[in-house]
Design a protein around this motif. Sequence first.
Motif, PDB file in Angstrom:
ATOM      1  N   HIS A  58      36.637  17.825  35.617  1.00  0.00           N
ATOM      2  CA  HIS A  58      36.345  17.506  36.947  1.00  0.00           C
ATOM      3  C   HIS A  58      36.161  18.784  37.525  1.00  0.00           C
ATOM      4  CE1 HIS A  58      37.689  13.543  35.486  1.00  0.00           C
ATOM      5  NE2 HIS A  58      39.069  14.166  35.382  1.00  0.00           N
ATOM      6  N   VAL A  59      35.254  19.267  37.481  1.00  0.00           N
ATOM      7  CA  VAL A  59      34.912  20.765  38.032  1.00  0.00           C
ATOM      8  C   VAL A  59      33.352  20.743  38.416  1.00  0.00           C
ATOM      9  CG1 VAL A  59      34.948  23.259  38.280  1.00  0.00           C
ATOM     10  CG2 VAL A  59      36.834  22.166  36.839  1.00  0.00           C
ATOM     11  N   PRO A  60      32.631  21.145  39.626  1.00  0.00           N
ATOM     12  CA  PRO A  60      31.314  21.097  39.773  1.00  0.00           C
ATOM     13  C   PRO A  60      30.756  22.347  39.212  1.00  0.00           C
ATOM     14  CG  PRO A  60      32.552  20.726  41.782  1.00  0.00           C
ATOM     15  CD  PRO A  60      33.583  21.271  40.759  1.00  0.00           C
ATOM     16  N   ILE A  61      29.457  22.266  38.615  1.00  0.00           N
ATOM     17  CA  ILE A  61      28.655  23.262  37.958  1.00  0.00           C
ATOM     18  C   ILE A  61      27.414  23.182  38.401  1.00  0.00           C
ATOM     19  CG2 ILE A  61      30.158  23.614  36.076  1.00  0.00           C
ATOM     20  CD1 ILE A  61      28.163  22.333  34.339  1.00  0.00           C
ATOM     21  N   GLY A  62      26.638  24.239  38.441  1.00  0.00           N
ATOM     22  CA  GLY A  62      25.180  24.300  38.671  1.00  0.00           C
ATOM     23  C   GLY A  62      24.489  25.422  38.569  1.00  0.00           C
ATOM     24  N   GLY A  63      23.170  25.342  38.502  1.00  0.00           N
ATOM     25  CA  GLY A  63      22.352  26.588  38.391  1.00  0.00           C
ATOM     26  C   GLY A  63      20.959  26.079  38.327  1.00  0.00           C
ATOM     27  N   LYS A  64      20.087  26.920  38.030  1.00  0.00           N
ATOM     28  CA  LYS A  64      20.167  28.524  37.546  1.00  0.00           C
ATOM     29  C   LYS A  64      19.138  29.232  38.255  1.00  0.00           C
ATOM     30  CE  LYS A  64      18.632  28.650  32.896  1.00  0.00           C
ATOM     31  NZ  LYS A  64      18.795  29.071  31.445  1.00  0.00           N
ATOM     32  N   ASP A  65      19.452  30.425  38.538  1.00  0.00           N
ATOM     33  CA  ASP A  65      18.543  31.358  39.265  1.00  0.00           C
ATOM     34  C   ASP A  65      18.087  31.216  40.679  1.00  0.00           C
ATOM     35  OD1 ASP A  65      17.001  33.589  39.150  1.00  0.00           O
ATOM     36  OD2 ASP A  65      15.239  32.819  37.989  1.00  0.00           O
ATOM     37  N   PHE A  66      18.698  31.893  41.566  1.00  0.00           N
ATOM     38  CA  PHE A  66      18.325  31.685  42.929  1.00  0.00           C
ATOM     39  C   PHE A  66      16.732  31.516  43.275  1.00  0.00           C
ATOM     40  CE2 PHE A  66      22.134  34.358  43.848  1.00  0.00           C
ATOM     41  CZ  PHE A  66      23.297  33.356  43.775  1.00  0.00           C
ATOM     42  N   LYS A  67      16.349  30.608  43.921  1.00  0.00           N
ATOM     43  CA  LYS A  67      15.029  30.139  44.239  1.00  0.00           C
ATOM     44  C   LYS A  67      14.702  30.998  45.669  1.00  0.00           C
ATOM     45  CE  LYS A  67      13.684  26.052  45.277  1.00  0.00           C
ATOM     46  NZ  LYS A  67      13.042  24.883  44.468  1.00  0.00           N
ATOM     47  N   THR A  68      14.060  32.335  45.758  1.00  0.00           N
ATOM     48  CA  THR A  68      14.053  33.013  46.797  1.00  0.00           C
ATOM     49  C   THR A  68      12.593  33.220  47.257  1.00  0.00           C
ATOM     50  OG1 THR A  68      14.079  35.026  45.279  1.00  0.00           O
ATOM     51  CG2 THR A  68      16.132  34.489  46.535  1.00  0.00           C
ATOM     52  N   GLY A  69      11.626  34.008  46.571  1.00  0.00           N
ATOM     53  CA  GLY A  69      10.564  34.488  47.120  1.00  0.00           C
ATOM     54  C   GLY A  69       9.227  33.688  46.599  1.00  0.00           C
ATOM     55  N   GLN A  70       8.844  34.225  45.571  1.00  0.00           N
ATOM     56  CA  GLN A  70       7.404  33.633  44.925  1.00  0.00           C
ATOM     57  C   GLN A  70       7.941  32.361  44.643  1.00  0.00           C
ATOM     58  OE1 GLN A  70       5.932  35.486  41.249  1.00  0.00           O
ATOM     59  NE2 GLN A  70       4.377  36.300  42.657  1.00  0.00           N
ATOM     60  N   THR A  71       8.862  31.950  43.720  1.00  0.00           N
ATOM     61  CA  THR A  71       8.976  30.545  43.182  1.00  0.00           C
ATOM     62  C   THR A  71       9.349  29.648  44.378  1.00  0.00           C
ATOM     63  OG1 THR A  71      10.046  31.761  41.327  1.00  0.00           O
ATOM     64  CG2 THR A  71      10.496  29.467  41.593  1.00  0.00           C
ATOM     65  N   MET A  72       9.809  29.961  45.490  1.00  0.00           N
ATOM     66  CA  MET A  72       9.880  28.987  46.475  1.00  0.00           C
ATOM     67  C   MET A  72       8.719  28.689  47.180  1.00  0.00           C
ATOM     68  SD  MET A  72      11.659  29.639  50.486  1.00  0.00           S
ATOM     69  CE  MET A  72      10.512  31.130  50.990  1.00  0.00           C
ATOM     70  N   ILE A  79      27.360  18.509  36.454  1.00  0.00           N
ATOM     71  CA  ILE A  79      26.121  19.115  36.964  1.00  0.00           C
ATOM     72  C   ILE A  79      25.763  18.759  38.626  1.00  0.00           C
ATOM     73  CG2 ILE A  79      23.679  19.184  36.721  1.00  0.00           C
ATOM     74  CD1 ILE A  79      24.024  18.929  33.865  1.00  0.00           C
ATOM     75  N   GLN A  80      25.808  19.506  39.460  1.00  0.00           N
ATOM     76  CA  GLN A  80      25.462  19.069  40.708  1.00  0.00           C
ATOM     77  C   GLN A  80      23.801  19.411  40.992  1.00  0.00           C
ATOM     78  OE1 GLN A  80      28.038  17.871  42.815  1.00  0.00           O
ATOM     79  NE2 GLN A  80      28.752  18.027  40.706  1.00  0.00           N
ATOM     80  N   GLU A  81      22.966  18.242  40.525  1.00  0.00           N
ATOM     81  CA  GLU A  81      21.697  18.200  40.720  1.00  0.00           C
ATOM     82  C   GLU A  81      21.161  18.329  41.984  1.00  0.00           C
ATOM     83  OE1 GLU A  81      17.688  16.124  39.099  1.00  0.00           O
ATOM     84  OE2 GLU A  81      19.438  15.034  38.653  1.00  0.00           O
ATOM     85  N   TRP A  82      21.872  17.576  43.074  1.00  0.00           N
ATOM     86  CA  TRP A  82      21.491  17.445  44.353  1.00  0.00           C
ATOM     87  C   TRP A  82      21.428  18.986  45.244  1.00  0.00           C
ATOM     88  CZ3 TRP A  82      25.244  18.704  48.715  1.00  0.00           C
ATOM     89  CH2 TRP A  82      26.232  19.053  48.192  1.00  0.00           C
ATOM     90  N   LEU A  83      21.822  19.929  44.214  1.00  0.00           N
ATOM     91  CA  LEU A  83      21.787  21.337  44.953  1.00  0.00           C
ATOM     92  C   LEU A  83      20.719  22.055  44.209  1.00  0.00           C
ATOM     93  CD1 LEU A  83      25.677  22.250  45.396  1.00  0.00           C
ATOM     94  CD2 LEU A  83      23.877  21.716  47.246  1.00  0.00           C
ATOM     95  N   SER A  84      19.717  21.379  43.599  1.00  0.00           N
ATOM     96  CA  SER A  84      18.423  21.782  42.922  1.00  0.00           C
ATOM     97  C   SER A  84      17.705  22.716  43.998  1.00  0.00           C
ATOM     98  CB  SER A  84      17.722  20.971  42.154  1.00  0.00           C
ATOM     99  OG  SER A  84      18.271  20.349  41.219  1.00  0.00           O
ATOM    100  N   PHE A  85      17.832  22.406  45.139  1.00  0.00           N
ATOM    101  CA  PHE A  85      17.137  22.977  46.280  1.00  0.00           C
ATOM    102  C   PHE A  85      17.140  24.415  46.125  1.00  0.00           C
ATOM    103  CE2 PHE A  85      17.104  24.693  50.611  1.00  0.00           C
ATOM    104  CZ  PHE A  85      15.894  24.074  51.048  1.00  0.00           C
ATOM    105  N   TYR A  86      18.313  25.122  45.673  1.00  0.00           N
ATOM    106  CA  TYR A  86      18.429  26.303  45.808  1.00  0.00           C
ATOM    107  C   TYR A  86      18.106  27.366  44.434  1.00  0.00           C
ATOM    108  CZ  TYR A  86      21.178  25.199  49.746  1.00  0.00           C
ATOM    109  OH  TYR A  86      21.681  24.804  51.238  1.00  0.00           O
ATOM    110  N   PHE A  87      17.828  26.342  43.530  1.00  0.00           N
ATOM    111  CA  PHE A  87      17.486  27.031  42.253  1.00  0.00           C
ATOM    112  C   PHE A  87      16.168  27.254  41.699  1.00  0.00           C
ATOM    113  CE2 PHE A  87      22.114  25.689  42.128  1.00  0.00           C
ATOM    114  CZ  PHE A  87      22.604  26.880  41.891  1.00  0.00           C
ATOM    115  N   LYS A  88      15.504  28.279  40.804  1.00  0.00           N
ATOM    116  CA  LYS A  88      14.416  28.183  40.414  1.00  0.00           C
ATOM    117  C   LYS A  88      14.262  27.258  39.267  1.00  0.00           C
ATOM    118  CE  LYS A  88      12.859  33.089  40.979  1.00  0.00           C
ATOM    119  NZ  LYS A  88      14.242  33.674  41.517  1.00  0.00           N
ATOM    120  N   SER A  89      15.313  27.137  38.207  1.00  0.00           N
ATOM    121  CA  SER A  89      15.420  26.331  37.142  1.00  0.00           C
ATOM    122  C   SER A  89      16.698  25.356  37.182  1.00  0.00           C
ATOM    123  CB  SER A  89      15.615  27.371  35.879  1.00  0.00           C
ATOM    124  OG  SER A  89      15.415  26.517  34.638  1.00  0.00           O
ATOM    125  N   PRO A  90      16.652  24.387  37.784  1.00  0.00           N
ATOM    126  CA  PRO A  90      17.757  23.572  38.419  1.00  0.00           C
ATOM    127  C   PRO A  90      18.239  22.818  36.746  1.00  0.00           C
ATOM    128  CG  PRO A  90      15.968  22.962  39.551  1.00  0.00           C
ATOM    129  CD  PRO A  90      15.407  23.883  38.625  1.00  0.00           C
TER     130      PRO A  90
END
Length: 453
Positions: free
Chosen positions: A249-263, A397-408
């Motif tokens: 019962h632990v949240p996990i998620g990723g991957k790869d911060f979505k910052t510049g070009q991919t944003m 998997i916390q898919e609702w936080l896909s906003f922050y990742f390049k490869s959710p």
Amino acid sequence: MAREQTGTAVVTGGAREIAPATGKLGVMLVGLGAVSTTFIAGVENVRRGRALPIGSLSQMATIRLGKRTEKRVPKIKEFVPLADLKDLAFTAWDPIPDDAYTAAVKAGVLDKHEHLEPIKDFLQNIKPMPAVFDQYYVKRLQGTNVKRGKNKRELAEQLREDMRNFKKSAGLDRLVVVWCASTEVFLTAGPAHQSLGAFEKAMEQNDQSIAPSMLYAYAALMENVPFANGAPNLTVDLPVMERLAEDRHVPIGGKDFKTGQTMMKSVLAPAFKARMLGLSGWYSTNILGNRDGEVLDDPESFKTKEESKLGLLEHILQPDLYPELYGKVYHKVRINYYPPRGDNKEGWDNIDIFGWLGYPMQIKVDFLCRDSILAAPIVLDLALFFDLAGRAGLSGIQEWLSFYFKSPQFAAGLYAEHDLFIQQTKLKNTLRWLMGEEQITHLGIEYYEYAEK
């Protein structure tokens, strides 16, 4: 919908009970380089009233509740029970023994006199714990601040002990772990990653398919600590980790911060599809001079990053549904290590599109960004939202936080959602759902008389 504060939980009108964000939250960072030091120093400057947390949704964004006519638009941090910035405590692992102040000065992201010197004592007290590090997985780095053990299982147990010790010594109530370290070499899932028994046996046998990042993820999950992966490594996106996260019962998620070009891609590509404009090719190149750029100069680490960057367009454009528009897209990504640029990355894109009757057009994007300045608020939001997820009983998997990742990450049978605006809607609707508010559909028909006829 009103929410009631009880002695043990915030009870909402929806389906979730959320434990209150009382006490201290420990943010454990893997890596104490440019991103981590920019994040830590940034939070401390904000806490002292010296700066604003620009770029952080959790701190600055609002969320609409109900109809537009109701004019209920609180800030997210006032709507959901997030940990307060004053309650955050920091530590990190890094193979380089520099304290946070020295590492921040070397990274060269923040102005030494404006943002580092005033909090020098605070930063100097953050000294990295020895890291689980193996140069096989990150060939361009060397380090002396490294854990030793007879096998990888023992190293993972040392990480677990670090987590317990930090929680106890700092008087913390909860922990989160965020991977902010370098990109590892490209790996694919194999037999060792399918079950907990196979994974633990592989650790004991020092199996090469078990990368350091996996040991951090395993340790966090075994300690019931949420884990967010900010690099494109194969880490928690493994059958064993996903099952372990659900079981514990632990949240996990990723991957790869979505910052510049991919944003930018996650903004522009949806616009092309929304207007049914065709795409012939998309050439992307990056110039980067920090530690991340040096690591990515190694072909094996670059392949891991390339896979993360390349998948976005195909998922957004859905060429199987629109073969005439996107069936023959040529997509190329390059990253070039250029030391003089430091953390000030330049992302350059040449985009060949076509419109009415097939006539060609071009778009050029030159994004002179600051990689760690864009990443730091992502680290903050992920730490706070993953902690919220844990207190709300959201596991796996916390898919609702896909906003922050390049490869959710996404559940089996689904596909990754890369459209930035769909991701934002998913994030805010999840917060509304957690707090018992109605979802916002943006239909708008309820405002007009004919909707009642």
